[in-house]
Design a protein around this motif. Sequence first.
Motif, mmCIF file in Angstrom:
data_model
loop_
_atom_site.group_PDB
_atom_site.id
_atom_site.type_symbol
_atom_site.label_atom_id
_atom_site.label_comp_id
_atom_site.label_asym_id
_atom_site.label_seq_id
_atom_site.Cartn_x
_atom_site.Cartn_y
_atom_site.Cartn_z
ATOM 1 N N PRO A 34 -3.033 -5.090 -21.885
ATOM 2 C CA PRO A 34 -2.968 -5.715 -20.555
ATOM 3 C C PRO A 34 -1.631 -5.555 -19.845
ATOM 4 O O PRO A 34 -1.595 -5.240 -18.657
ATOM 5 N N LEU A 35 -0.529 -5.800 -20.546
ATOM 6 C CA LEU A 35 0.768 -5.744 -19.872
ATOM 7 C C LEU A 35 1.157 -4.318 -19.505
ATOM 8 O O LEU A 35 1.812 -4.094 -18.485
ATOM 9 N N LEU A 36 0.756 -3.354 -20.337
ATOM 10 C CA LEU A 36 1.005 -1.954 -19.985
ATOM 11 C C LEU A 36 0.202 -1.579 -18.746
ATOM 12 O O LEU A 36 0.695 -0.863 -17.867
ATOM 13 N N PHE A 37 -1.035 -2.082 -18.650
ATOM 14 C CA PHE A 37 -1.831 -1.859 -17.443
ATOM 15 C C PHE A 37 -1.098 -2.395 -16.219
ATOM 16 O O PHE A 37 -1.013 -1.717 -15.194
ATOM 17 N N ASN A 38 -0.568 -3.618 -16.317
ATOM 18 C CA ASN A 38 0.179 -4.201 -15.209
ATOM 19 C C ASN A 38 1.374 -3.347 -14.818
ATOM 20 O O ASN A 38 1.651 -3.125 -13.639
ATOM 21 N N LEU A 39 2.118 -2.877 -15.828
ATOM 22 C CA LEU A 39 3.323 -2.085 -15.560
ATOM 23 C C LEU A 39 2.981 -0.780 -14.850
ATOM 24 O O LEU A 39 3.617 -0.414 -13.852
ATOM 25 N N ILE A 40 1.962 -0.057 -15.345
ATOM 26 C CA ILE A 40 1.576 1.207 -14.710
ATOM 27 C C ILE A 40 1.050 0.948 -13.302
ATOM 28 O O ILE A 40 1.347 1.680 -12.354
ATOM 29 N N ARG A 41 0.267 -0.113 -13.168
ATOM 30 C CA ARG A 41 -0.283 -0.484 -11.863
ATOM 31 C C ARG A 41 0.833 -0.712 -10.852
ATOM 32 O O ARG A 41 0.787 -0.194 -9.733
ATOM 33 N N MET A 42 1.837 -1.483 -11.232
ATOM 34 C CA MET A 42 2.925 -1.790 -10.307
ATOM 35 C C MET A 42 3.802 -0.574 -10.041
ATOM 36 O O MET A 42 4.341 -0.420 -8.942
ATOM 37 N N THR A 43 3.943 0.299 -11.027
ATOM 38 C CA THR A 43 4.727 1.515 -10.829
ATOM 39 C C THR A 43 4.070 2.413 -9.788
ATOM 40 O O THR A 43 4.733 2.946 -8.877
ATOM 41 N N ILE A 44 2.747 2.594 -9.894
ATOM 42 C CA ILE A 44 2.015 3.398 -8.906
ATOM 43 C C ILE A 44 2.106 2.749 -7.527
ATOM 44 O O ILE A 44 2.319 3.432 -6.510
ATOM 45 N N ALA A 45 1.932 1.411 -7.473
ATOM 46 C CA ALA A 45 2.000 0.706 -6.197
ATOM 47 C C ALA A 45 3.378 0.856 -5.555
ATOM 48 O O ALA A 45 3.493 1.050 -4.340
ATOM 49 N N SER A 46 4.435 0.764 -6.362
ATOM 50 C CA SER A 46 5.794 0.938 -5.847
ATOM 51 C C SER A 46 5.977 2.331 -5.255
ATOM 52 O O SER A 46 6.559 2.492 -4.169
ATOM 53 N N ALA A 47 5.468 3.341 -5.967
ATOM 54 C CA ALA A 47 5.589 4.713 -5.477
ATOM 55 C C ALA A 47 4.850 4.884 -4.148
ATOM 56 O O ALA A 47 5.349 5.543 -3.225
ATOM 57 N N CYS A 48 3.654 4.281 -4.041
ATOM 58 C CA CYS A 48 2.881 4.376 -2.796
ATOM 59 C C CYS A 48 3.627 3.727 -1.629
ATOM 60 O O CYS A 48 3.728 4.298 -0.538
ATOM 61 N N LEU A 49 4.141 2.529 -1.860
ATOM 62 C CA LEU A 49 4.837 1.811 -0.788
ATOM 63 C C LEU A 49 6.121 2.522 -0.386
ATOM 64 O O LEU A 49 6.457 2.583 0.799
ATOM 65 N N LEU A 50 6.848 3.056 -1.354
ATOM 66 C CA LEU A 50 8.075 3.782 -1.031
ATOM 67 C C LEU A 50 7.772 5.056 -0.245
ATOM 68 O O LEU A 50 8.528 5.439 0.652
ATOM 69 N N ALA A 51 6.661 5.722 -0.588
ATOM 70 C CA ALA A 51 6.291 6.940 0.131
ATOM 71 C C ALA A 51 5.894 6.638 1.577
ATOM 72 O O ALA A 51 6.190 7.418 2.486
ATOM 73 N N ILE A 52 5.232 5.487 1.799
ATOM 74 C CA ILE A 52 4.744 5.157 3.138
ATOM 75 C C ILE A 52 5.815 4.478 3.983
ATOM 76 O O ILE A 52 6.022 4.822 5.155
#
Length: 308
Positions: A34-52
């Motif tokens: 579960p916590l690894l899922f959260n970490l990967i999820r937030m990493t992808i979300a951070s990359a998306c927001l930084l790109a936009i």
Amino acid sequence: MSHKLRAHLMLTAVVCVWGATFVVIKSALADISPLLFNLIRMTIASACLLAIYGRRLRRLRWATLGAGALTGLCLAAGYQFQTAGLRLTTPSKSAFLTGLVVVLVPLLAGIPGLRPPGASLPKWNAWLGVVAAFVGIVLLTAPQGSGWSILMLREINPGDLLTLACALGFSLHVIALAHFSPRFDFEQLAILQIVFCTLAMGVTTPLLEKCWVHWTPRVVIALVVAAVLATAAAFTVQAWAQQILPATHTALILALEPVFAWVTAFLVLRTGLHGREIVGALLILAGIGVTELMPSRMQPTMPEMPSI
């Protein structure tokens, strides 16, 4: 359409996404910790927001950086305590305890040091809505035959304590956004809170669990849906909506999450809704309706709560 109505509708849509992704994420957790899922999820979300929105950080102020750090840490605490606690308690009790956000936000907003600037205490109809939504959450999430034991928190275990801490973390996140969203650029705040949440998860995840993953299509799909829709887009909308909505109203709209989760489970998994659960869902809707639709002029002796 007024800004307030648009904020209500968009925040409700966000909660709908959060509730609907429950089935997708629940299935994926069979193949990833579960916590690894959260970490990967937030990493992808951070990359998306930084790109936009990354260009919006060029004129970043130290005060905005601090606001993003605080909201991000509250968000990380909520997610990490919730997923860590879920391993040690039942899903029903976890949902019930997380739903205490509906009660904790008005209580915290009543504390002078935490009350958003310019906000008055919640009116009587807000408290009535909180009570109705809280009872609805109990009816919707309590196991069959549990009686009043879930309200008495009998047989409490370490997982329950962690989930209580999760509810506090999410409540503080709502309060923090109520303070900061009207004062800072919501796009900057959305980026920073997710980035700092990711950093906090990167530090705490190896300490809280032994990470593992089996890469399967359902894990990839769940990560994309959770990261892009349920995180990057959703928290950007929440940061914008809380420029307009009081924290108590936001907490009540968040109470719709288990309703949307049940509806999604019914449509996708054909999991039926029992009579008590239907009553609980209707009570949550009634609680929101009492708070949002009751004319404020019905209580002229109390000061108006401004949009914050």
